[in-house]
Scaffold this active site. Structure first.
Site, PDB file in Angstrom:
ATOM      1  N   CYS A 283      29.477  38.128  43.522  1.00  0.00           N
ATOM      2  CA  CYS A 283      30.694  38.857  43.184  1.00  0.00           C
ATOM      3  C   CYS A 283      30.637  39.525  41.816  1.00  0.00           C
ATOM      4  O   CYS A 283      31.598  40.192  41.417  1.00  0.00           O
ATOM      5  CB  CYS A 283      31.892  37.915  43.275  1.00  0.00           C
ATOM      6  SG  CYS A 283      32.050  37.163  44.903  1.00  0.00           S
TER       7      CYS A 283
ATOM      8  N   HIS B 235      39.124  38.488  36.888  1.00  0.00           N
ATOM      9  CA  HIS B 235      38.446  38.221  38.161  1.00  0.00           C
ATOM     10  C   HIS B 235      39.475  37.713  39.162  1.00  0.00           C
ATOM     11  O   HIS B 235      39.483  38.151  40.307  1.00  0.00           O
ATOM     12  CB  HIS B 235      37.325  37.207  37.935  1.00  0.00           C
ATOM     13  CG  HIS B 235      36.460  37.003  39.134  1.00  0.00           C
ATOM     14  ND1 HIS B 235      35.816  38.049  39.777  1.00  0.00           N
ATOM     15  CD2 HIS B 235      36.128  35.877  39.827  1.00  0.00           C
ATOM     16  CE1 HIS B 235      35.119  37.578  40.798  1.00  0.00           C
ATOM     17  NE2 HIS B 235      35.302  36.262  40.857  1.00  0.00           N
TER      18      HIS B 235
ATOM     19  N   GLU C 163      39.532  30.555  34.576  1.00  0.00           N
ATOM     20  CA  GLU C 163      39.532  31.840  33.898  1.00  0.00           C
ATOM     21  C   GLU C 163      40.620  31.869  32.822  1.00  0.00           C
ATOM     22  O   GLU C 163      40.414  32.409  31.727  1.00  0.00           O
ATOM     23  CB  GLU C 163      39.738  32.997  34.880  1.00  0.00           C
ATOM     24  CG  GLU C 163      39.590  34.361  34.207  1.00  0.00           C
ATOM     25  CD  GLU C 163      39.538  35.533  35.179  1.00  0.00           C
ATOM     26  OE1 GLU C 163      39.207  36.643  34.739  1.00  0.00           O
ATOM     27  OE2 GLU C 163      39.835  35.337  36.382  1.00  0.00           O
TER      28      GLU C 163
ATOM     29  N   LYS D 206      43.183  41.940  42.667  1.00  0.00           N
ATOM     30  CA  LYS D 206      42.835  41.314  43.948  1.00  0.00           C
ATOM     31  C   LYS D 206      44.081  40.842  44.681  1.00  0.00           C
ATOM     32  O   LYS D 206      44.033  40.593  45.896  1.00  0.00           O
ATOM     33  CB  LYS D 206      41.885  40.136  43.720  1.00  0.00           C
ATOM     34  CG  LYS D 206      40.465  40.524  43.310  1.00  0.00           C
ATOM     35  CD  LYS D 206      39.570  39.304  43.210  1.00  0.00           C
ATOM     36  CE  LYS D 206      38.138  39.653  42.814  1.00  0.00           C
ATOM     37  NZ  LYS D 206      38.014  40.062  41.397  1.00  0.00           N
TER      38      LYS D 206
ATOM     39  N   HIS E 169      39.573  40.297  47.859  1.00  0.00           N
ATOM     40  CA  HIS E 169      38.333  40.158  47.094  1.00  0.00           C
ATOM     41  C   HIS E 169      37.214  40.907  47.811  1.00  0.00           C
ATOM     42  O   HIS E 169      36.789  40.508  48.893  1.00  0.00           O
ATOM     43  CB  HIS E 169      37.998  38.678  46.950  1.00  0.00           C
ATOM     44  CG  HIS E 169      36.857  38.391  46.016  1.00  0.00           C
ATOM     45  ND1 HIS E 169      36.142  39.372  45.368  1.00  0.00           N
ATOM     46  CD2 HIS E 169      36.302  37.207  45.631  1.00  0.00           C
ATOM     47  CE1 HIS E 169      35.209  38.812  44.621  1.00  0.00           C
ATOM     48  NE2 HIS E 169      35.289  37.504  44.773  1.00  0.00           N
TER      49      HIS E 169
ATOM     50  N   PHE F 226      29.109  33.555  42.673  1.00  0.00           N
ATOM     51  CA  PHE F 226      28.418  32.339  43.100  1.00  0.00           C
ATOM     52  C   PHE F 226      27.051  32.268  42.420  1.00  0.00           C
ATOM     53  O   PHE F 226      26.407  33.288  42.166  1.00  0.00           O
ATOM     54  CB  PHE F 226      28.223  32.343  44.617  1.00  0.00           C
ATOM     55  CG  PHE F 226      29.451  31.969  45.403  1.00  0.00           C
ATOM     56  CD1 PHE F 226      30.635  31.612  44.787  1.00  0.00           C
ATOM     57  CD2 PHE F 226      29.424  31.980  46.790  1.00  0.00           C
ATOM     58  CE1 PHE F 226      31.754  31.260  45.518  1.00  0.00           C
ATOM     59  CE2 PHE F 226      30.532  31.643  47.540  1.00  0.00           C
ATOM     60  CZ  PHE F 226      31.702  31.282  46.913  1.00  0.00           C
TER      61      PHE F 226
END
Length: 407
Positions: A157, A297, A308, A329, A334, A393
């Site tokens: 991502c 994010h 975050e 998002k 996403h 990831f």
């Protein structure tokens, strides 16, 4: 940065996306790409009404997975927005750097069925070049005759944030004057949805899809998959000035880091996120208190949003409570490997228009997510510096820092 091209669940084209963003619209709905009735997650952010024939010749469509088609469309929007034509004299100085986290899942699944049902002779000769990740960049370079550096990243991502940052580095070192950069993704398939659902990463708020993506809200239960592409045009500053380009913003900072902790979960102290933001600030040679807006994010997963928030507090100190922060998002879902490209484009538009898009569905803020996440409604704000965060990831992180352009 002189051009932005967006294809997302909010619309096809940059203007349609920006209009929906500032109006706080959701692009999430029931999955229509396949029968999802047996899946725990039955909702996604699909691109509605996309016709590849508007961008690609009919004979070529079958040679490209949907993620490549999205990349070509977004690149065309970005090139048109930049009013840039690649002439024979310029072509060797124009490069392409387009990322994807997963690549051609639609094609891979289709060709697997062809193999099982009819044997190896039923596999299309276009299978491999239609599915592999670097063919988005390859097809875009062919489309525009861009003969400069050509590459792709596949860092989950963070992929398209890395693509844009690395494209900037190519220009910095003098290897190109123009880079077409960003990311594309089209993984709303049975295997794509099924895989993330098996990890229990997806929201299962199937009865209220437009409310399902709710970053920083106490009732968030996972992310919502989206699809689409975000592509920007980066130009060396003097080159852009010489041709009289309209400049949106400058990319002044780029950071990368690794969590080195877990294949999917960030560390409990938010260390990787802290360091990637610090790296972008250091690259731009600015102080934390100079940042005005952050496109977070903000995936709508329990761990990501909490950590975050912690990372923002650690990086920005007292200034964290003065920042305007939003997760778009909440509206787009996403986009996985395309998220950084889409959100870089959104961040640049926020700088240009001096408007912060909202975080929708933030009805009951998580007590541990207690910063200003611009709930529900857009906000007019003076923005000189803006940051876009991407975390992936494997603990791979990217941050892009933009500055409002002034002559």
């Amino acid at each position: 940065m002189t051009g932005v091209g967006l294809v997302s669940p909010l619309g096809i084209g940059t203007e349609a996306n920006w209009r929906a963003l500032v109006e706080g619209q959701s692009g999430i709905g029931p999955i229509t790409h396949f029968d999802a009735s047996q899946f725990s997650a039955q909702i996604a952010g699909e691109v509605d009404g996309f016709d590849p024939l508007q961008f690609i010749e009919k004979k070529d469509v079958k040679k490209m997975d949907v993620f490549i088609q999205f990349a070509i469309a977004a690149s065309q929007f970005a090139m048109d927005d930049a009013d840039l034509t690649v002439t024979p004299e310029l072509s060797a100085r124009v490069g392409v750097f387009i990322a994807s986290g997963i690549g051609g899942f639609t094609t891979i699944e289709r060709e697997h069925h062809a193999l099982i049902d009819g044997g190896p002779r039923r596999i299309s000769p276009f299978f491999i070049p239609a599915a592999i990740i670097n063919l988005a960049a390859g097809q875009v370079s062919i489309r525009f005759r861009a003969r400069g550096p050509n590459s792709a990243t596949c860092t989950a991502c963070s992929a398209s944030a890395h693509a844009i940052g690395d494209a900037c580095e190519i220009i910095r070192r003098g290897a190109a004057d123009v880079m077409i950069a960003g990311g594309s993704e089209a993984a709303i398939t049975p295997m794509g949805v099924g895989g993330f659902a098996a990890m229990r990463a997806l929201s299962t708020r199937n009865d209220a899809p437009q409310k399902a993506s709710r970053p920083f809200d106490r009732d968030r239960d996972g992310f919502v998959m989206g699809e689409g592409a975000g592509v920007v045009i980066l130009e060396e500053l003097e080159f852009a000035r010489r041709r009289g380009a309209s400049i949106y913003a400058e990319l002044v900072g780029y950071g990368m880091s690794a969590d080195a902790f877990h294949i999917t979960a960030p560390s409990e102290d938010g260390d990787g996120a802290v360091r990637v933001m610090q790296a972008a600030l250091a690259d731009a040679d600015i102080r934390p208190e100079q940042i005005d807006y952050i496109n977070a994010h903000g995936t709508s997963t329990p761990h990501n949003d909490r950590l975050e928030t912690l990372a923002l507090k650690r990086c920005f100190g007292e200034h964290a409570r003065k920042l305007a922060i939003s997760s778009t998002k909440s509206m787009t879902g996403h986009l996985l490997g395309a998220a950084g490209g889409l959100e870089a484009g959104i961040t640049v538009l926020a700088v240009r228009h001096q408007i912060v898009p909202p975080t929708i569905n933030l009805d009951h803020p998580d007590p541990e997510c207690d910063l200003d996440y611009v709930p529900h409604t857009r906000r007019e704000k003076s923005i000189t510096y803006a940051l876009s965060n991407s975390f992936g990831f494997g603990g791979t992180n990217g941050a892009l820092l933009f500055k409002r352009y002034e002559e």
